[in-house]
Design a protein around this motif. Structure first.
Motif, PDB file in Angstrom:
ATOM      1  N   ASP A 149       0.808  -1.228   0.000  1.00  0.00           N
ATOM      2  CA  ASP A 149       0.000   0.000   0.000  1.00  0.00           C
ATOM      3  C   ASP A 149       0.834   1.268   0.000  1.00  0.00           C
ATOM      4  OD1 ASP A 149      -2.238  -1.597   0.035  1.00  0.00           O
ATOM      5  OD2 ASP A 149      -2.467  -1.518   2.224  1.00  0.00           O
ATOM      6  N   GLU A 150       2.070   1.186   0.487  1.00  0.00           N
ATOM      7  CA  GLU A 150       2.942   2.357   0.561  1.00  0.00           C
ATOM      8  C   GLU A 150       3.852   2.490  -0.658  1.00  0.00           C
ATOM      9  OE1 GLU A 150       4.983   2.009   4.275  1.00  0.00           O
ATOM     10  OE2 GLU A 150       3.103   1.875   5.405  1.00  0.00           O
ATOM     11  N   GLY A 151       3.699   1.594  -1.628  1.00  0.00           N
ATOM     12  CA  GLY A 151       4.500   1.661  -2.843  1.00  0.00           C
ATOM     13  C   GLY A 151       5.837   0.958  -2.754  1.00  0.00           C
TER      14      GLY A 151
END
Length: 182
Positions: A141-143
């Motif tokens: 989700d944070e890349g």
């Protein structure tokens, strides 16, 4: 029991119109291809639902393949395993003629003497070709990559070239080359 025989559909007893066939595709399906020869598949396991909708007409068949689920593959970067999603729709048109051959990518001519169609190879190819050329862990989700960082770090350490004793003649040439770059 031959897992691949489940993908043979007998159409001679079917009435004209729409017919649906549901299949579950798991590890045994891909293992069966490996037993019949090297499949070179990157797929190690799968949890796939296959719906085949067959539209039978007097002189042809239309088959619609709907495949949804996920396959387990190895990451090309870190070799760790992960599940890759698969969602695809494909169409196969079957005509009848004097002999069996593939007319094009999505058109099959089946001998008029045939009473069933074997779909396992089509299913295998549709799934395999839906995968990207390079399989890499998806990002969180944070890349950030979900790759195994410990493996990547140890691999990068092994790749670092060790300083070697260089022949003085080559060292002089190397210095000359570096001075010309400036």
């Amino acid at each position: 029991m031959d897992v691949l025989k489940d993908f043979h559909i007998s159409f001679t007893g079917l009435k004209d119109g729409k017919h649906s066939f549901d299949f579950q595709i798991g590890k045994k399906f891909f293992d069966a291809f490996e037993k019949n020869g090297p499949d070179n598949s990157k797929i190690l396991d799968s949890q796939l639902d296959l719906l085949i909708v067959l539209y039978k007409q007097e002189n042809m068949l239309q088959l619609e393949f709907q495949i949804n689920g996920q396959v387990e593959v190895a990451c090309d970067r870190c070799t760790g395993l992960f599940w890759h999603p698969v969602h695809l729709n494909e169409m196969l048109i079957v005509k009848f003629g004097p002999e069996t051959y593939e007319e094009s990518e999505n058109i099959l001519v089946l001998s008029e003497t045939e009473h069933e169609i074997q779909l396992e190879q089509y299913v295998f190819e549709y799934i395999s070709l839906s995968l990207p050329m390079r399989l890499i862990h998806p990002e969180d989700d944070e890349g950030n990559s979900d790759c195994d960082l410990d493996f990547l770090e140890s691999y990068q350490e092994k790749e670092k070239p060790e300083e070697e004793d260089i022949d003085p003649r080559w060292a002089a040439l190397k210095n000359l080359k570096e001075n010309n770059k400036r």
